[in-house]
Write an enzyme that holds these catalytic residues in place. Structure first.
Site, PDB file in Angstrom:
ATOM      1  N   ASP A  54       0.799  -1.226   0.000  1.00 55.72           N
ATOM      2  CA  ASP A  54       0.000   0.000   0.000  1.00 55.72           C
ATOM      3  C   ASP A  54       0.836   1.282   0.000  1.00 55.72           C
ATOM      4  OD1 ASP A  54       1.066  -0.276   2.523  1.00 55.72           O
ATOM      5  OD2 ASP A  54      -0.781   0.139   3.604  1.00 55.72           O
ATOM      6  N   HIS A  55       2.103   1.192   0.348  1.00 55.83           N
ATOM      7  CA  HIS A  55       2.921   2.407   0.472  1.00 55.83           C
ATOM      8  C   HIS A  55       3.551   2.807  -0.866  1.00 55.83           C
ATOM      9  CE1 HIS A  55       2.495   1.896   4.784  1.00 55.83           C
ATOM     10  NE2 HIS A  55       3.258   2.939   5.026  1.00 55.83           N
ATOM     11  N   ASP A  59       4.631  -1.392  11.226  1.00 58.07           N
ATOM     12  CA  ASP A  59       4.131  -0.064  10.903  1.00 58.07           C
ATOM     13  C   ASP A  59       3.581   0.507  12.201  1.00 58.07           C
ATOM     14  OD1 ASP A  59       3.176   1.588   8.230  1.00 58.07           O
ATOM     15  OD2 ASP A  59       1.975   1.977  10.014  1.00 58.07           O
ATOM     16  N   ARG A  95      -0.174  12.460  10.618  1.00 60.29           N
ATOM     17  CA  ARG A  95       1.136  13.082  10.814  1.00 60.29           C
ATOM     18  C   ARG A  95       1.280  14.306   9.923  1.00 60.29           C
ATOM     19  NH1 ARG A  95       4.282   7.397  11.359  1.00 60.29           N
ATOM     20  NH2 ARG A  95       3.822   7.222  13.563  1.00 60.29           N
ATOM     21  N   SER A 116       7.289   7.065  12.781  1.00 60.93           N
ATOM     22  CA  SER A 116       7.294   5.833  12.001  1.00 60.93           C
ATOM     23  C   SER A 116       8.159   4.744  12.625  1.00 60.93           C
ATOM     24  CB  SER A 116       7.818   6.146  10.599  1.00 60.93           C
ATOM     25  OG  SER A 116       8.351   4.986  10.004  1.00 60.93           O
ATOM     26  N   ARG A 129       9.893   2.724  10.874  1.00 69.74           N
ATOM     27  CA  ARG A 129      10.857   2.308   9.853  1.00 69.74           C
ATOM     28  C   ARG A 129      12.222   1.978  10.465  1.00 69.74           C
ATOM     29  NH1 ARG A 129      10.167   8.237   7.228  1.00 69.74           N
ATOM     30  NH2 ARG A 129       8.060   7.440   7.381  1.00 69.74           N
TER      31      ARG A 129
HETATM   32  C1  MIC Z   1       4.347   6.250   8.288  1.00 68.26           C
HETATM   33  O1  MIC Z   1       3.161   6.542   8.434  1.00 68.26           O
HETATM   34  O2  MIC Z   1       5.276   7.002   8.629  1.00 68.26           O
HETATM   35  C2  MIC Z   1       4.691   4.905   7.684  1.00 68.26           C
HETATM   36  C3  MIC Z   1       5.265   5.160   6.361  1.00 68.26           C
HETATM   37  O3  MIC Z   1       3.515   4.156   7.529  1.00 68.26           O
HETATM   38  C4  MIC Z   1       5.664   4.208   8.627  1.00 68.26           C
HETATM   39  C5  MIC Z   1       6.252   2.976   8.094  1.00 68.26           C
HETATM   40  C6  MIC Z   1       7.350   3.217   7.099  1.00 68.26           C
HETATM   41  O4  MIC Z   1       8.132   4.146   7.262  1.00 68.26           O
HETATM   42  O5  MIC Z   1       7.407   2.422   6.177  1.00 68.26           O
HETATM   43  C7  MIC Z   1       5.118   3.885  10.011  1.00 68.26           C
HETATM   44  O6  MIC Z   1       4.193   4.527  10.460  1.00 68.26           O
HETATM   45  O7  MIC Z   1       5.664   3.010  10.698  1.00 68.26           O
HETATM   46 FE1  SF4 Z   2       0.121   4.684   5.252  1.00 64.50          FE
HETATM   47 FE2  SF4 Z   2       1.533   5.353   7.419  1.00 64.50          FE
HETATM   48 FE3  SF4 Z   2      -0.025   7.130   6.188  1.00 64.50          FE
HETATM   49 FE4  SF4 Z   2      -1.114   5.170   7.516  1.00 64.50          FE
HETATM   50  S1  SF4 Z   2       0.132   6.793   8.380  1.00 64.50           S
HETATM   51  S2  SF4 Z   2      -1.717   5.883   5.481  1.00 64.50           S
HETATM   52  S3  SF4 Z   2       0.302   3.490   7.129  1.00 64.50           S
HETATM   53  S4  SF4 Z   2       1.804   6.150   5.348  1.00 64.50           S
END
Ligand code: MIC
Ligand code: SF4
Length: 639
Positions: free
Chosen positions: A63-64, A118, A378, A535, A537
């Site tokens: 999905d990313h 995640d 975020r 995140s 990550r």
């Molecule tokens: C995000 O919302 O920052 C992400 C992208 O979903 C991350 C995961 C990632 O960096 O791949 C998260 O929330 O853990």
């Molecule tokens: Fe995707 Fe992270 Fe955004 Fe949720 S917060 S939609 S998991 S990138």
């Protein structure tokens, strides 16, 4: 009685004692990965040499990285699909939806434990599951039946009373929680919702609240499982998976936060932190250049039907653009069948893919200096893809009002709240979720040229010198450390390449300087409070490790990032006296002696600032297991 979080955790306890702050190990029933963290997680799972996942259920969702500007992302998707087929994992194909939305609809179950690579994994807490965000390696270990370790959290009861007025939403509930406790108020805690207000909220609304609970730093958030949960599961044709988990009561918690839903008003989080929450009235009249509705926080059928109903018969303001990404294919199919999609399109909305999209800077970046209103969770600096943008986090209702009027406007100006009818039944079609192969031995793993092998992990030396490469402020996010977005995200499977972007938004010279000092012993990062929030990550640990960082010294850490540092053999130390944080300067040369012995014996580690000639006393909060992992040079070597 005990709180429901404690009950589920105790039912899954395999190691340790349930005492606040003590480390416990729990058995994990379900796992989730998404593609941006999943490739690393599965490379690590492969390195463990097992033939199949050992969980009740593991799901891999793409999905990313769905913006396919070259071979990289689609190559990763093929890799993930082949791994899922071989190792017994359900695979949700690109286009099927956002991981947390898909998981909530099709997989989450009350009473289960789950970890996901995640940070918004707690979305499933809306269903009464203990769902925790973790690094990919921890998820890989859980897929191999290894326990998940965490510090026994404090149980915070969030008591909801009353019911939400029209145009005030679940998003405002979690914004109110953030307004009260900020982006680090949840660290070391579980937020558990109870009280008479709970029954006024549907499962997707509860999930909006548990989803964005991640922004408080909480270990997770959870709601009880009641008749409303049963209704939701029935609607998803999974009623047999329901079980009742009655809510806790006042005596079950270490701390209580009370929120009267009837008294809430529309709120917004202003740039650049989800914790900077103010009433919408304070920004009313401010011009809004771009609006986006979607993300794992606000993309359920109810959110989308509400947006469509409010847009019906209206046009968006000529100076504003509106993008909408429905959370799943299930939601999108329903919108297209009942005509809501037409209402959105007629109003002038741009329909974006059912994916993370703009939430992670994958397309739909705003113009220079834009003010943007997003229903996401975020609004970190630079995350939209445009550094000069100012992002506000809002509910879908406030988003629609901004799109229609071209400025922040009280959504009540849109008139009486429309009646939103959630259809009694919807089409359930799981054809975009692939089951694992029944001939796994015949499945070949497909690796494109974008997938680089895992790096070598080195054990911590006893004595070493290093240079202060960067000194950051409080609340630095993993988005600062390892940015995402359309350009960098496709490099997630390629550590040498992605490492070139560490701290890019803060100091683009960082990677080069780090590599230079790697030759001379390595570098150290100095951080403030709550270092590494946001995140999950693990690239925010892996990439600095690749650049020669062996230690991070801060005032305090966010949970997932701290765990990721340990997993990759980077020593997370804190200042015993924060005055030393003020003294230390960039480019200082520091020295540690006898670090292995200190870790073995659980002794204090003193760092010498050789340049300024003073000693820095550090502290650490490492379990015996953490220290063993660090001594081994990371979790993979430890295992
Ligand atoms: C995000 O919302 O920052 C992400 C992208 O979903 C991350 C995961 C990632 O960096 O791949 C998260 O929330 O853990
Ligand atoms: Fe995707 Fe992270 Fe955004 Fe949720 S917060 S939609 S998991 S990138």
């Amino acid at each position: 009685m005990v709180s429901i979080a404690k009950k589920i955790l105790e039912d899954h306890l395999v190691e340790g004692k349930f005492e606040i702050g003590e480390e416990i190990g729990i058995r994990i029933d379900h796992t989730l990965t998404q593609d941006a963290t999943g490739t690393m997680a599965y490379l690590q799972f492969e390195a463990m040499g097992l033939d199949k996942v050992k969980t009740e259920l593991s799901v891999s969702i793409v999905d990313h990285n769905t913006l396919q500007t070259d071979f990289k992302n689609p190559d990763d998707h093929r890799y993930l699909q082949s791994v899922a087929a071989k190792y017994g994992i359900m695979f949700s194909r690109p286009g099927n939806g956002i991981c947390h939305q898909v998981f909530l609809e099709r997989f989450a179950r009350p009473g289960k434990t789950m970890i996901g690579s995640d940070s918004h994994t707690p979305t499933a807490g809306g269903m009464g599951a203990i769902a925790i965000g973790a690094g990919g390696l921890d998820v890989a270990v859980a897929m191999g039946a290894g326990p998940f370790y965490l510090k026994t959290p404090k149980m915070v009861g969030v008591k909801l009373t009353g019911s939400l007025p029209d145009y005030v939403t679940a998003k405002d509930v979690i914004l109110e929680v953030l307004r009260r406790i900020s982006v680090k108020g949840g660290v070391g805690k579980i937020l558990e919702y109870f009280g008479s207000g709970v029954k006024t909220l549907s499962v997707p609304e509860r999930a909006t609240i548990t989803n964005m609970g991640a922004e408080t730093g909480a270990t997770t958030s959870i709601f009880p499982s009641d008749e409303i949960t049963r209704e939701f599961l029935k609607w998803q044709e999974r009623e047999d998976q329901w079980m009742e988990i009655p809510a806790g009561s006042d005596d079950d918690f270490d701390e209580i936060i009370e929120i009267n839903l009837s008294e809430l008003e529309p709120l917004v989080a202003k740039p650049h932190s989800p914790g900077d929450v103010i009433p919408l009235s304070e920004v009313e009249g401010m011009k809004v250049d771009q609006v986006a509705i979607g993300s794992c926080t606000n993309s359920s059928l109810k959110d989308m039907l509400t947006a469509a109903a409010l847009l019906k018969g209206r046009k968006i303001h000529p100076d504003t653009v509106l993008g909408i990404s429905p959370g799943s294919r299930q939601v999108l199919m329903q919108l297209s069948k009942d005509g809501s999609l037409a209402d959105m399109i007629t109003a002038g909305a741009r329909i974006l893919e059912t994916a993370c999209g703009p939430c992670i800077g994958m397309g739909f970046a705003p113009k220079t200096d834009a003010t943007i209103a997003r229903t996401f969770n975020r609004n970190f600096y630079g995350r939209s893809g445009t550094k000069s943008a100012n992002a506000y986090l809002v509910s879908p209702e406030v988003a629609v009002a901004a799109a229609v009027f071209g400025e922040f406007t009280d959504p009540r100006k849109l008139g009486d709240f429309p009646k939103i009818e959630i259809p009694k039944s919807i089409e359930i079609d799981d054809s975009m979720i692939l089951k694992p192969s029944d001939k796994p031995e015949e499945v070949e793993i497909i690796r494109g040229p974008n997938i680089a092998p895992l790096p070598e992990f080195q054990a911590l030396p006893d004595d070493f010198q290093f240079k202060v490469l960067i000194k950051t402020e409080d609340n630095v996010t993993t988005d600062h450390i390892m940015p995402a977005g359309a350009k960098i995200l496709p490099l997630r499977s390629n550590l040498p390449e992605i490492s070139k972007h560490v701290f890019e938004q803060v100091d683009p010279t960082f990677p080069e300087r780090a590599l230079e000092s790697k030759e001379e012993g390595g570098g150290i990062i100095i951080g403030g409070e709550n270092y590494g929030q946001g995140s999950s990550r693990e690239h925010a640990a892996l990439a600095p490790m690749y650049l020669g960082i062996k230690t991070v010294l801060t005032k305090s850490f966010a949970r997932i990032h701290r765990d990721n540092l340990i997993n990759f053999g980077i020593l997370p130390l804190s200042f015993a006296n924060t005055a030393d944080y003020d003294k230390i300067k960039e480019n200082d040369i520091l020295e540690i002696k006898g670090v292995r012995k200190a870790l073995e014996e659980n002794q204090t580690i003193i760092i010498r600032d050789v340049t300024q000639r003073f000693d820095i006393e550090t502290s650490y909060d490492l379990s015996e297991r953490d220290r063993k992992i660090l001594l081994a040079g990371g979790k993979l070597s430890y295992i």
